[in-house]
Enzyme design. Structure first.
Site, PDB file in Angstrom:
ATOM      1  N   ARG A  29     -21.620  37.023 -18.498  1.00  0.00           N
ATOM      2  CA  ARG A  29     -22.266  37.986 -17.598  1.00  0.00           C
ATOM      3  C   ARG A  29     -22.091  39.426 -18.067  1.00  0.00           C
ATOM      4  O   ARG A  29     -21.941  40.353 -17.273  1.00  0.00           O
ATOM      5  CB  ARG A  29     -21.752  37.845 -16.158  1.00  0.00           C
ATOM      6  CG  ARG A  29     -21.923  36.461 -15.565  1.00  0.00           C
ATOM      7  CD  ARG A  29     -23.397  36.066 -15.456  1.00  0.00           C
ATOM      8  NE  ARG A  29     -23.523  34.735 -14.879  1.00  0.00           N
ATOM      9  CZ  ARG A  29     -23.619  33.616 -15.588  1.00  0.00           C
ATOM     10  NH1 ARG A  29     -23.598  33.657 -16.910  1.00  0.00           N
ATOM     11  NH2 ARG A  29     -23.754  32.440 -14.988  1.00  0.00           N
ATOM     12  N   SER A  64     -25.403  34.341  -7.219  1.00  0.00           N
ATOM     13  CA  SER A  64     -23.945  34.178  -7.157  1.00  0.00           C
ATOM     14  C   SER A  64     -23.309  35.543  -6.910  1.00  0.00           C
ATOM     15  O   SER A  64     -23.544  36.484  -7.654  1.00  0.00           O
ATOM     16  CB  SER A  64     -23.412  33.584  -8.457  1.00  0.00           C
ATOM     17  OG  SER A  64     -23.905  32.284  -8.645  1.00  0.00           O
ATOM     18  N   GLU A  91     -20.124  40.203  -8.677  1.00  0.00           N
ATOM     19  CA  GLU A  91     -21.100  40.214  -9.777  1.00  0.00           C
ATOM     20  C   GLU A  91     -22.288  41.122  -9.496  1.00  0.00           C
ATOM     21  O   GLU A  91     -23.026  41.491 -10.404  1.00  0.00           O
ATOM     22  CB  GLU A  91     -21.594  38.770 -10.000  1.00  0.00           C
ATOM     23  CG  GLU A  91     -22.401  38.550 -11.236  1.00  0.00           C
ATOM     24  CD  GLU A  91     -22.694  37.078 -11.476  1.00  0.00           C
ATOM     25  OE1 GLU A  91     -23.870  36.722 -11.545  1.00  0.00           O
ATOM     26  OE2 GLU A  91     -21.739  36.293 -11.536  1.00  0.00           O
TER      27      GLU A  91
END
Length: 302
Positions: A176, A226, A296
């Site tokens: 990520r 997410s 995130e």
């Protein structure tokens, strides 16, 4: 003439579409956020260079937005300019095993073009509700695949407003994360190298991944996907569920009772609601398990 009026006039004199004091929420997958001062829709790379140059001259902050699928905008809005790439930079070309596409191309479109040309390697991305630019920016991944597995290079606008090219080994691609994650650079386009495979096999793989998403993820509610990065040695969703937080709710922001890794907007959630839920999750998970969860989602307007 005030600086604000002069700036607006300069932006209007570009070939971009310009909107002033516009609600940001409809441009994000969370459907949350106040107004932004300027919403700019460029048609090409030259437009972006020109707009960035104008904004820098007036010391106006700016943010490049794709589908807004990983962004949470402040309830107070964003007192800057959002440069919208989705639905604008959408050219895509296939050359043998290589696909070149602009940053505003939806990942689902890229995957469909790959399927049509019997090219495999991007099936994992089918169903991720983002753009190519956003996917490269965060090295998007799912079901064992990541952007770093197939990307060859990308063209980007650097912080000095110059267009440059960067190859995969320079991008610092990890979980990520990319070299662009903490910069003001704008990814303009990307090239992917794929492999030939039977079309039915590719299609079946894509269908399988999409079925899994629909079955396990709360796609019926607005969210930013997410909410937390995967902690080393565990899964955020498992930790959240273990702590009894499934269904935890503040206002209309709720930990999904379908997949606890998602904080969803079940009605008219505010940014403040979401942030309070996120903070509560982080506190409880740390107290009960010792794991420090990292959010995130990118925030804008703070």
């Amino acid at each position: 003439m005030s600086n604000s009026i002069q700036l607006t006039e300069e932006l209007k004199n570009t070939t971009c579409e310009l909107q002033v004091d516009i609600d940001v929420a409809p441009y994000t997958s969370f459907r949350i956020g106040g107004k932004c001062k300027y919403l700019v829709k460029p048609k090409n790379f030259t437009d972006i260079k020109e707009v960035v140059s104008i904004l820098k001259n007036y010391n106006i902050d700016y943010y490049f937005l794709g589908n807004g699928s990983n962004v949470l905008v402040s309830d107070n809005g964003y007192n800057g300019a959002i440069i919208l790439l989705a639905n604008n930079l959408t050219n895509i070309q296939v050359d043998g095993y290589k696909i070149d596409c602009e940053a505003g191309v939806a990942l689902s479109k890229l995957c469909s073009v790959a399927l049509d040309n019997e090219l495999s390697g991007l099936e994992f991305a089918f169903g991720i509700p983002g753009t190519v630019g956003g996917a490269v920016y965060m090295n998007a991944g799912a079901y064992g695949g990541e952007i770093k597995d197939t990307i060859l290079c990308c063209t980007y606008l650097d912080e000095n407003n110059e267009i440059k090219t960067m190859y995969r080994n320079e991008m610092e691609l990890s979980y990520r994360h990319s070299i662009f994650s903490d910069s003001k650079c704008c990814i303009l386009s990307a090239s992917f190298v794929l492999q030939k495979e039977d079309k039915d096999i590719i299609k079946n793989r894509m269908t399988d991944f999409m079925t899994r998403r629909k079955t396990k993820q709360p796609l019926e509610f607005p969210s930013a996907g997410s909410t937390f990065k995967r902690p080393e040695g565990n899964y955020a969703s498992a930790l959240i569920e273990q702590c009894g937080l499934k269904g935890y709710r503040i206002g209309d922001a709720m930990v999904s009772d379908k997949h606890s890794g998602f904080v969803v907007n079940v009605g008219k959630a505010t940014c403040d609601d979401v942030l309070k839920v996120v903070d509560h999750i982080k506190q409880v998970v740390f107290e009960q398990t010792g794991y420090e969860l990292e959010c995130e989602i990118k925030t804008l307007g703070f």
